[in-house]
Design an enzyme around this catalytic site. Structure first.
Site, PDB file in Angstrom:
ATOM      1  CE  LYS A 178      -3.823  -2.411   2.023  1.00 39.25           C
ATOM      2  NZ  LYS A 178      -4.294  -3.072   3.224  1.00 39.25           N
ATOM      3  CD  GLN A 191      -3.749  -4.942   6.172  1.00 44.12           C
ATOM      4  OE1 GLN A 191      -3.751  -3.883   5.535  1.00 44.12           O
ATOM      5  NE2 GLN A 191      -4.177  -6.070   5.654  1.00 44.12           N
ATOM      6  CG  ASP A 236     -10.484  -0.669   4.641  1.00 42.90           C
ATOM      7  OD1 ASP A 236     -10.205  -1.120   3.523  1.00 42.90           O
ATOM      8  OD2 ASP A 236      -9.818  -0.911   5.665  1.00 42.90           O
TER       9      ASP A 236
END
Ligand code: GUN
Length: 286
Positions: free
Chosen positions: A53, A97, A120
């Site tokens: 990322k 995460q 997200d």
């Protein structure tokens, strides 16, 4: 029929080039999109994802920060960090995460992220907005699938879309996004009766089960569009999807490979959401 391959790597590269240009323009006007990625502990797969990322942000010109907490960090430590990032003007997107260590309540953490920075799309507010067709941020994997269909000029209106898997991260949001594009949507799961028969009715079949090569050719209609969201590692180290690619590719009209299909799109859409967030924060977004 031999299926046409939907090349996620190529589509992802194309979108990244477009984003790179857009970010350069935004930077010229004083808007610097920024993403914070939070990693708790050292889960090897998560360490690789987080690194990827950061690299993708760098390639596109997005400011990125990695915040690493030890495995022993408390829920309060993580909440304090999220609060700080929620208030940080340099940060437009926050990604924690997953999975988190067992002693941390994942739901509480995801609900602490400001919905305006929830790139997200996991916050209940954004889940609800997606349900009524007004997503601020759609979850990256299903959103990436939609972009793949769009770039492949696959019309969804009136098509039968069947999703195998009902997770909050893929199956359920995938259904909402397909519905928004006027598909007739069915979600299947482990209790579904005559799964093969339901799948054979699909014009668009999305496999998000988490079982290697689960979807066989006899579950696929001739010419169907088959999207494979699975990533499974075999004992010999080889990566395979949830679709039995070799046999299904002989029957489908379109198919996504693993690796090189849906996978590369997920990070790309994360960057996309971060840019949208930055534009919105600057009063330029939708
Ligand atoms: N872990 C695996 N996939 C994801 C994802 O899409 N978002 C987050 N936050 N964690 C993940």
């Amino acid at each position: 029929m031999t299926a046409q391959i939907i090349d996620g790597k190529a589509i992802s590269a194309k979108i990244k080039e477009e984003m790179k240009r857009e970010v350069a323009e935004l930077r010229g006007t004083g808007i610097f999109p920024g993403l914070a990625v939070v990693l708790v502990g050292e889960n090897p797969a998560s360490v690789v994802y987080v690194r990827n990322k950061g690299k993708a942000c760098h390639d596109v010109g997005i400011h990125s920060e990695e915040h690493k907490l030890p495995e022993s960090a408390s829920e309060e430590d993580l909440l304090r960090l999220i609060d700080k990032l929620n208030k940080d003007d340099k940060i437009n997107g926050i990604l924690v995460q997953l999975p988190l260590p067992k002693h941390i309540n994942e739901k509480r953490i995801l609900e602490a992220i400001s919905p305006d920075k929830d790139v997200d799309g996991f916050h209940p507010y954004n889940v609800g907005k997606l349900m009524i067709g007004e997503p601020i941020f759609a979850p990256c994997t299903p959103y990436g699938v939609m972009k793949m269909l769009e770039y492949s000029n696959i019309d969804l209106t009136g098509k039968n879309a069947v999703i195998v898997g009902r997770s909050n991260i893929v199956g359920k949001p995938m259904a909402m996004l397909l519905l928004q594009k006027n598909a007739t949507v069915t979600i299947c799961h482990s209790k579904t009766k005559d799964l093969a028969g339901v799948c054979r009715g699909a014009d668009i079949l999305v496999a998000a089960i988490g079982k290697d090569r689960f979807v066989k050719a006899d579950m696929v209609k001739d010419g169907a569009v088959v999207i494979d969201v699975g990533i499974n590692r075999l004992p010999d180290g080889k990566l395979v999807g949830d679709v039995d690619y070799d046999s299904v590719a002989q029957k489908a009209g379109y198919i996504t490979p693993v690796p090189g299909g849906v996978g590369p799109m997920t990070i790309t859409m994360l960057l996309y959401n971060t840019i949208q967030s930055a534009k919105k924060a600057a009063g330029k977004g939708k």
